[in-house]
Motif scaffolding. Structure first.
Motif, PDB file in Angstrom:
ATOM      1  N   GLU A  92       0.237  -2.687  -9.299  1.00  0.00           N
ATOM      2  CA  GLU A  92      -1.096  -2.960  -8.763  1.00  0.00           C
ATOM      3  C   GLU A  92      -1.603  -4.324  -9.229  1.00  0.00           C
TER       4      GLU A  92
ATOM      5  N   THR B 161      -2.211  -7.578  -6.781  1.00  0.00           N
ATOM      6  CA  THR B 161      -3.557  -8.149  -6.801  1.00  0.00           C
ATOM      7  C   THR B 161      -3.511  -9.629  -7.164  1.00  0.00           C
TER       8      THR B 161
ATOM      9  N   THR C 215       0.830  -1.207   0.000  1.00  0.00           N
ATOM     10  CA  THR C 215       0.000   0.000   0.000  1.00  0.00           C
ATOM     11  C   THR C 215       0.859   1.250   0.000  1.00  0.00           C
TER      12      THR C 215
ATOM     13  N   GLU D 103       2.375   1.688  -3.466  1.00  0.00           N
ATOM     14  CA  GLU D 103       1.404   2.248  -4.409  1.00  0.00           C
ATOM     15  C   GLU D 103       1.305   3.768  -4.252  1.00  0.00           C
TER      16      GLU D 103
ATOM     17  N   GLU E 271       2.998   1.886 -12.227  1.00  0.00           N
ATOM     18  CA  GLU E 271       1.949   1.855 -11.199  1.00  0.00           C
ATOM     19  C   GLU E 271       0.927   0.756 -11.502  1.00  0.00           C
TER      20      GLU E 271
END
Length: 573
Positions: A476, A480, A362, A365, A472
């Motif tokens: 992500e 995921t 997190t 990101e 980015e």
């Protein structure tokens, strides 16, 4: 050696063998259960009834209500479990711990050595890890009973000692003395299972008449209550320095056992008659071990049935005693979930690591989002300060994760499958750490450009921002894929890596065209190329994370949607 020394050393040796066998069996059961432990733990975050069931099953595997309670306290302290959920699991743990006493009640004296031999041969001769673990369970089970047999043999002289018989008579007549004796015994040994096993063995010794127990069921029950009270001390000690809800969980464990013991002290004759009714019939010395086990189970089941609908009342009681809110705020650079008390419990420990990796993901990101603002030309000090905050958080937390994973490996509790998965976690954490380094290098390059008083063209900034956007998106997708065990998405990340290479080549070509047209300062070429190179390496690290997802490395998850939302909020805090 005189008789007193023989009894003392015999008890100590038998107890040591019992505890070693029980701990070894617990470790082997965990390894044999493997991923099935995750399915059991998934019940933890469901409704109270499921929480009770999970607490009972986990304790049956861990062979210790204290171990289950410590685990639950860790979850509560980390914010992974609510107080009502934790209390329901504690209730279940009290039921699960009675399974050990039920096992102890079996008369397998003639089969101890064959059991030890079979277990040893399975463990020694097999090459398969699962078979070795099953063998170790059987071997440890045999050692456990051998320890009980030793304790029973050295306690026989005590049954004929007038002083000891008189002392037991006082305990039978004054139940409070029995409660105190049981509590002190458990405090010393730090295992209610061990003290109950001692109680079962001693109660199995015949009195002067050779038929009745030296202590009797009515005399054993108060000691049993004391054992239940004494085992709560471990939880109270584990809650020291933890959150208020963790302290409340430990306190609920104590209240459960203390209130139950106080009520049942007035009902000992009723409980004794009920237990005698449901237990096998025969001479007291032959059946009292099972009677004690049944009394233990009955006590905890009845207390659980009474308290289960009163969980809100229990919550009210413990929050009244332990007042206030958890004001301690976990900073972004401090580990929130890692708990050294979980090292010997692989699945909960892996759950903790999963949540901590999610935190650094997190922060990463957010770093990439801020980096896009920086390369787009936003050089405000607050933006740089925010970037540094997340960068430092990733670096510090990654060090903590690596240290914790190292402890997991040295703990020796991991199965081969779990070890591979944890090694995957280490690779993911290292790739995230490198991404943070690459982003930091980009910011450093921008700092040098700023001090040189040279400026990248707007077109160059836009091209770099597009590359950051690609990085980015890749990151992500990769995270995921790990979180959701999505192999297709992981493969997509590896394919999409080409987007970064194409963007890099296109940006380099455009930069050279601007140099030819004298639209860009030649001295910025090295800096511009350095930024592109670092972003390309970020993409490489994203594919490294995706490759772990392809190897089916995924987070350990057994939280409800509500808890998942709470964890997301905590991670974003």
């Amino acid at each position: 050696m005189n008789e007193v020394c023989k009894v003392v050393f015999g008890l100590a040796g038998g107890l040591a063998l019992f505890l070693y066998g029980m701990n070894s069996m617990s470790d082997a059961l965990q390894k044999a259960a493997g991923e099935k432990m995750k399915k059991i733990l998934e019940f933890l975050t469901k409704n109270p009834i499921m929480g009770v069931l999970a607490g009972a099953l986990v304790t049956a595997v861990l062979q210790s209500s204290s171990a289950t309670t410590v685990m639950v306290i860790g979850f509560v302290s980390a914010g992974l479990m609510s107080l009502p959920q934790a209390i329901s699991v504690i209730f279940g743990a009290n039921i699960g711990t009675t399974m050990t006493a039920q096992l102890m009640a079996f008369k397998i004296t003639d089969y101890i050595y064959p059991i030890i031999f079979v277990g040893f041969m399975l463990y020694f001769a097999s090459k398969k890890e699962k078979v070795k673990n099953v063998g170790l369970v059987i071997f440890s089970f045999g050692l456990l009973f051998e320890g009980i047999e030793i304790m029973g043999s050295v306690m026989k002289p005590l049954a004929n000692s007038p002083i000891f018989v008189e002392l037991m008579a006082k305990v039978s007549d004054i139940p409070v003395l029995g409660v105190l004796l049981g509590a002190v015994m458990t405090l010393v040994v730090q295992s209610s299972s061990a003290t109950i096993a001692v109680l079962q063995n001693f109660a199995s010794q015949p009195g002067p008449d050779g038929v009745t127990s030296v202590i009797g069921l009515a005399g054993a029950i108060p000691i049993l209550f004391g054992d239940n009270i004494g085992t709560t001390i471990t939880a109270l000690l584990a809650s020291i320095g933890q959150s208020k809800n963790a302290k409340r969980t430990a306190l609920a464990h104590s209240i459960f056992n203390i209130t139950g013991s106080i009520v049942f002290l007035f009902l000992i004759p009723v409980l004794a008659k009920f237990v005698q009714f449901i237990s096998p019939k025969g001479p007291e010395v032959e059946v009292i071990s099972r009677q004690i086990a049944n009394a233990h189970t009955t006590f905890n089941v009845v207390c659980t049935l009474v308290w289960l609908p009163l969980i809100p009342v229990m919550v009210k009681i413990v929050t009244t005693i332990v007042r206030g809110d958890d004001t301690k705020k976990v900073h972004s650079y401090e580990p929130q979930y890692l708990d050294d008390k979980m090292i010997n419990q692989p699945i909960p420990a892996m759950y903790m690591v999963s949540n901590e990796i999610n935190r650094i993901a997190t922060s990463t990101e957010k770093m990439l989002k801020i980096l896009k603002e920086i390369v787009s030309g936003d050089n405000k000090e607050e933006i740089k300060s925010l970037f540094k905050k997340h960068h430092d958080a990733v670096k510090t937390l990654q060090d903590a994760i690596v240290t914790y994973i190292s402890k997991l490996f040295t703990g020796g509790a991991l199965t081969e499958v779990q070890a591979e998965r944890v090694a995957g976690y280490l690779a993911i954490a290292n790739n995230i750490d490198r991404i943070a380094d690459r982003c930091g290098d980009v910011v450093d390059i921008y700092e040098r450009i700023g001090t040189s008083e040279k400026i990248l063209s707007d077109q160059a900034k836009e091209e770099l921002a597009q590359c950051v956007t690609i990085a980015e998106e890749l990151f992500e997708q990769a995270i995921t894929a790990v979180a959701t065990d999505n192999v297709d998405q992981a493969e997509q990340v590896i394919q999409d890596k080409k987007r970064m290479r194409k963007a890099q080549k296109k940006s380099t070509k455009k930069h050279l065209e601007r140099l030819q047209e004298k639209q860009c300062d030649p001295e910025l070429t090295r800096a511009y190329s350095g930024i592109l190179l670092n972003l390309d390496r970020v993409a490489d690290n994203c594919t490294g994370i995706a490759e772990e997802a392809l190897d089916r490395v995924t987070y350990v998850r057994f939280d409800t949607e509500e808890n998942a939302q709470q964890n997301a909020i905590a991670a974003n805090a």
